[in-house]
Design a protein around this motif. Structure first.
Motif, PDB file in Angstrom:
ATOM      1  N   UNK A  19     -17.994  -8.093   9.650  1.00 13.34           N
ATOM      2  CA  UNK A  19     -17.704  -9.230   8.784  1.00 13.34           C
ATOM      3  C   UNK A  19     -16.933  -8.805   7.559  1.00 13.34           C
ATOM      4  N   UNK A  20     -17.347  -7.666   6.987  1.00 10.41           N
ATOM      5  CA  UNK A  20     -16.660  -7.173   5.796  1.00 10.41           C
ATOM      6  C   UNK A  20     -15.246  -6.729   6.139  1.00 10.41           C
ATOM      7  N   UNK A  21     -15.076  -6.052   7.292  1.00 10.12           N
ATOM      8  CA  UNK A  21     -13.746  -5.613   7.703  1.00 10.12           C
ATOM      9  C   UNK A  21     -12.811  -6.806   7.887  1.00 10.12           C
ATOM     10  N   UNK A  22     -13.345  -7.887   8.437  1.00 10.58           N
ATOM     11  CA  UNK A  22     -12.529  -9.085   8.637  1.00 10.58           C
ATOM     12  C   UNK A  22     -12.077  -9.647   7.293  1.00 10.58           C
ATOM     13  N   UNK A  23     -12.999  -9.710   6.340  1.00 12.17           N
ATOM     14  CA  UNK A  23     -12.653 -10.217   5.005  1.00 12.17           C
ATOM     15  C   UNK A  23     -11.652  -9.299   4.316  1.00 12.17           C
ATOM     16  N   UNK A  24     -11.847  -7.996   4.464  1.00 16.64           N
ATOM     17  CA  UNK A  24     -10.917  -7.060   3.840  1.00 16.64           C
ATOM     18  C   UNK A  24      -9.533  -7.182   4.469  1.00 16.64           C
ATOM     19  N   UNK A  28      -6.302  -7.952   2.306  1.00 13.23           N
ATOM     20  CA  UNK A  28      -5.199  -6.998   2.194  1.00 13.23           C
ATOM     21  C   UNK A  28      -3.904  -7.551   2.786  1.00 13.23           C
ATOM     22  N   UNK A  29      -4.009  -8.523   3.681  1.00 10.70           N
ATOM     23  CA  UNK A  29      -2.807  -9.099   4.305  1.00 10.70           C
ATOM     24  C   UNK A  29      -1.965  -9.901   3.308  1.00 10.70           C
ATOM     25  N   UNK A  30      -2.538 -10.232   2.161  1.00 14.91           N
ATOM     26  CA  UNK A  30      -1.812 -11.017   1.160  1.00 14.91           C
ATOM     27  C   UNK A  30      -0.914 -10.173   0.255  1.00 14.91           C
ATOM     28  N   UNK A  31      -1.022  -8.860   0.360  1.00 15.26           N
ATOM     29  CA  UNK A  31      -0.176  -7.980  -0.436  1.00 15.26           C
ATOM     30  C   UNK A  31       1.162  -7.759   0.267  1.00 15.26           C
ATOM     31  N   UNK A  32       2.196  -7.680  -0.520  1.00 13.45           N
ATOM     32  CA  UNK A  32       3.521  -7.389   0.016  1.00 13.45           C
ATOM     33  C   UNK A  32       3.646  -5.874   0.199  1.00 13.45           C
ATOM     34  N   UNK A  33       4.005  -5.447   1.400  1.00 16.29           N
ATOM     35  CA  UNK A  33       4.057  -4.012   1.684  1.00 16.29           C
ATOM     36  C   UNK A  33       5.458  -3.460   1.442  1.00 16.29           C
ATOM     37  N   UNK A  34       5.500  -2.280   0.808  1.00 17.87           N
ATOM     38  CA  UNK A  34       6.769  -1.618   0.556  1.00 17.87           C
ATOM     39  C   UNK A  34       6.727  -0.196   1.080  1.00 17.87           C
ATOM     40  N   UNK A  35       7.888   0.259   1.542  1.00 19.42           N
ATOM     41  CA  UNK A  35       8.020   1.646   1.960  1.00 19.42           C
ATOM     42  C   UNK A  35       8.432   2.484   0.758  1.00 19.42           C
ATOM     43  N   UNK A  36       7.978   3.695   0.742  1.00 24.46           N
ATOM     44  CA  UNK A  36       8.270   4.603  -0.357  1.00 24.46           C
ATOM     45  C   UNK A  36       9.669   5.196  -0.227  1.00 24.46           C
ATOM     46  N   UNK A  37      10.339   5.486  -1.356  1.00 22.56           N
ATOM     47  CA  UNK A  37       9.912   5.218  -2.729  1.00 22.56           C
ATOM     48  C   UNK A  37      10.287   3.800  -3.157  1.00 22.56           C
ATOM     49  N   UNK A  38       9.643   3.293  -4.212  1.00 25.10           N
ATOM     50  CA  UNK A  38      10.042   1.999  -4.758  1.00 25.10           C
ATOM     51  C   UNK A  38       9.719   1.941  -6.247  1.00 25.10           C
ATOM     52  N   UNK A  39      10.381   1.003  -6.904  1.00 15.85           N
ATOM     53  CA  UNK A  39      10.285   0.863  -8.351  1.00 15.85           C
ATOM     54  C   UNK A  39       9.734  -0.512  -8.701  1.00 15.85           C
ATOM     55  N   UNK A  90       1.161   2.957   1.750  1.00 15.74           N
ATOM     56  CA  UNK A  90       0.330   4.016   2.324  1.00 15.74           C
ATOM     57  C   UNK A  90       0.987   5.366   2.081  1.00 15.74           C
ATOM     58  N   UNK A  91       0.153   6.369   1.748  1.00 18.01           N
ATOM     59  CA  UNK A  91       0.652   7.730   1.675  1.00 18.01           C
ATOM     60  C   UNK A  91       0.132   8.557   2.843  1.00 18.01           C
ATOM     61  N   UNK A  92      -0.917   8.065   3.489  1.00 15.84           N
ATOM     62  CA  UNK A  92      -1.411   8.647   4.737  1.00 15.84           C
ATOM     63  C   UNK A  92      -2.271   7.599   5.432  1.00 15.84           C
ATOM     64  N   UNK A  93      -2.831   7.953   6.559  1.00 19.11           N
ATOM     65  CA  UNK A  93      -3.585   6.981   7.358  1.00 19.11           C
ATOM     66  C   UNK A  93      -5.012   6.774   6.872  1.00 19.11           C
ATOM     67  N   UNK A  94      -5.441   7.545   5.863  1.00 20.29           N
ATOM     68  CA  UNK A  94      -6.830   7.470   5.410  1.00 20.29           C
ATOM     69  C   UNK A  94      -7.077   6.398   4.362  1.00 20.29           C
ATOM     70  N   UNK A  95      -6.028   6.040   3.607  1.00 24.39           N
ATOM     71  CA  UNK A  95      -6.216   5.129   2.476  1.00 24.39           C
ATOM     72  C   UNK A  95      -5.223   3.979   2.518  1.00 24.39           C
ATOM     73  N   UNK A  96      -5.632   2.884   1.875  1.00 27.64           N
ATOM     74  CA  UNK A  96      -4.730   1.769   1.596  1.00 27.64           C
ATOM     75  C   UNK A  96      -4.669   1.641   0.078  1.00 27.64           C
ATOM     76  N   UNK A  97      -3.464   1.635  -0.458  1.00 28.02           N
ATOM     77  CA  UNK A  97      -3.291   1.645  -1.905  1.00 28.02           C
ATOM     78  C   UNK A  97      -2.604   0.356  -2.335  1.00 28.02           C
ATOM     79  N   UNK A  98      -3.115  -0.259  -3.380  1.00 27.86           N
ATOM     80  CA  UNK A  98      -2.557  -1.529  -3.837  1.00 27.86           C
ATOM     81  C   UNK A  98      -2.295  -1.514  -5.334  1.00 27.86           C
ATOM     82  N   UNK A  99      -1.386  -2.398  -5.724  1.00 32.97           N
ATOM     83  CA  UNK A  99      -1.210  -2.765  -7.121  1.00 32.97           C
ATOM     84  C   UNK A  99      -1.683  -4.205  -7.272  1.00 32.97           C
TER      85      UNK A  99
END
Length: 214
Positions: A19-24, A28-39, A90-99
């Motif tokens: 249930x928590x994974x579904x909510x997460x 997280x789907x509402x964030x706009x994803x960017x490929x590195x690098x970005x400003x 993402x910088x690797x497959x272990x974490x999701x990073x957001x602003x």
């Protein structure tokens, strides 16, 4: 009887995690994803991800779960603060990073009135907050620039020296640069703070904002 109780607890835990994974995932789907690098810079004319954008607000239940739940000094009182989705990477497959954008309207000085903060939040893949930090400020007396690469996050923070000069065409300012890295454990590490420099901001009519005088 004990086995039945153990199976029940395990089953309940698995359902709770799903249930928590579904909510997460929905969060997280509402964030706009960017490929590195970005400003991220409200003044940049090419990569104006931040400039004049209207961000989608984060619902209160998601703020409690995924923004303020494990963070220190994180106030989710909607009468004081609002939070909005910004970007993820993402910088690797272990974490999701957001602003995440944090905003408040009330304040006693130019430095905290109508203030926008940029929160850097690192999540595990299942949505647990590993670490969170406010890394930048923006309003009439603060200007920030965030440069994100695969090995660091460089934040240039500009502070107006004298708020009474805010309407002048040229304004003295202080410039501080900090560099962060996401460790292998997911924690946000401040690895370098450069000495504060003095500078001058000039108003650029083309972007309707201040830029540093060269």
């Amino acid at each position: 009887m004990k086995k039945v109780l153990v199976y029940f607890i395990i089953g309940f835990s698995l359902l709770s995690c799903k249930g928590q994974n579904k909510e997460f995932n929905e969060y997280i789907s509402n964030f706009q994803e960017f490929k590195l690098p970005f400003l991220i810079d409200r003044r940049d004319s090419i990569n104006r991800f931040y400039a004049r954008e209207v961000f989608q607000s984060i619902p209160l239940n998601y703020i409690k779960q995924f923004v303020c739940k494990d963070s220190i000094n994180c106030d989710y009182d909607p009468s004081k603060y609002s939070y909005a989705y910004r970007y993820k990477f993402k910088i690797n497959s272990n974490f999701i990073i957001t602003f995440v954008s944090k905003a408040k309207e009330k304040g006693k000085t130019c430095y905290d009135f109508d203030l926008g903060e940029t929160l850097l939040i690192v999540y595990s893949k299942d949505g647990k907050i590993i670490d969170a930090k406010s890394i930048a400020k923006d309003n009439d007396c603060w200007l920030s620039s965030i440069w994100v690469t695969d090995d660091s996050i460089k934040v240039q923070q500009i502070k107006i020296s004298d708020p009474s000069k805010i309407n002048d065409q040229e304004i003295d300012c202080e410039i501080e640069t900090k560099i962060y890295q996401i460790g292998d454990d997911g924690y946000i590490n401040l690895i370098k703070t450069e000495p504060i420099k003095r500078g001058v901001l000039i108003f650029d009519k083309n972007i309707d904002d201040f830029i540093l005088k060269q």
